[in-house]
Design an enzyme around this catalytic site. Structure first.
Site, PDB file in Angstrom:
ATOM      1  N   VAL A  14     103.172 -48.607  89.790  1.00  0.00           N
ATOM      2  CA  VAL A  14     103.488 -47.484  88.898  1.00  0.00           C
ATOM      3  C   VAL A  14     104.531 -46.551  89.499  1.00  0.00           C
ATOM      4  CG1 VAL A  14     101.334 -47.534  87.587  1.00  0.00           C
ATOM      5  CG2 VAL A  14     101.442 -46.231  89.700  1.00  0.00           C
ATOM      6  N   ILE A  16     106.493 -43.884  91.948  1.00  0.00           N
ATOM      7  CA  ILE A  16     106.038 -42.616  92.538  1.00  0.00           C
ATOM      8  C   ILE A  16     105.525 -41.740  91.402  1.00  0.00           C
ATOM      9  CG2 ILE A  16     106.671 -40.575  93.874  1.00  0.00           C
ATOM     10  CD1 ILE A  16     108.799 -42.188  95.270  1.00  0.00           C
ATOM     11  N   HIS A  17     104.213 -41.792  91.189  1.00  0.00           N
ATOM     12  CA  HIS A  17     103.568 -40.989  90.144  1.00  0.00           C
ATOM     13  C   HIS A  17     102.970 -39.732  90.784  1.00  0.00           C
ATOM     14  CE1 HIS A  17      99.642 -42.665  91.436  1.00  0.00           C
ATOM     15  NE2 HIS A  17     100.368 -43.745  91.679  1.00  0.00           N
ATOM     16  N   ALA A  18     102.152 -39.028  90.066  1.00  0.00           N
ATOM     17  CA  ALA A  18     101.698 -37.695  90.480  1.00  0.00           C
ATOM     18  C   ALA A  18     101.051 -37.658  91.868  1.00  0.00           C
ATOM     19  CB  ALA A  18     100.734 -37.127  89.448  1.00  0.00           C
TER      20      ALA A  18
END
Length: 87
Positions: A14, A16-18
């Site tokens: 996914v 670099i998500h939160a």
């Protein structure tokens, strides 16, 4: 002032998500160095800002470049790359 640059390919499905953005931004801010991160050959952004890091839109397979300026820049750059790869 010492400068170090590192590049790596993001393997997380996914990108670099939160969560990884928050961990990376926190580590960059705590390093005491000036740290920027860029996606590919794009413009660098301040790495201690979670919104700036997420705004890069880094996806799986993208290359990011981290530049660190300050004392102990080489060690900080290695640590920050490891932070990105660990999540």
């Amino acid at each position: 002032m010492a400068t170090a640059t590192r590049s790596t390919v993001i393997n997380d499905p996914v990108g670099i998500h939160a969560r990884p953005a928050a961990q990376f931004a926190q580590a960059a801010g705590a390093s005491g160095c000036t740290v920027t991160i860029a996606k590919g050959d794009g413009a660098p952004v301040q790495a201690d800002s979670i919104l700036s890091v997420m705004g890069l839109g880094v996806k799986q397979g993208d290359t990011v470049k981290i530049t660190v300026e300050g004392d102990n820049a080489e060690a900080v750059a290695d640590e920050l790359i490891n932070t990105l790869l660990a999540v």
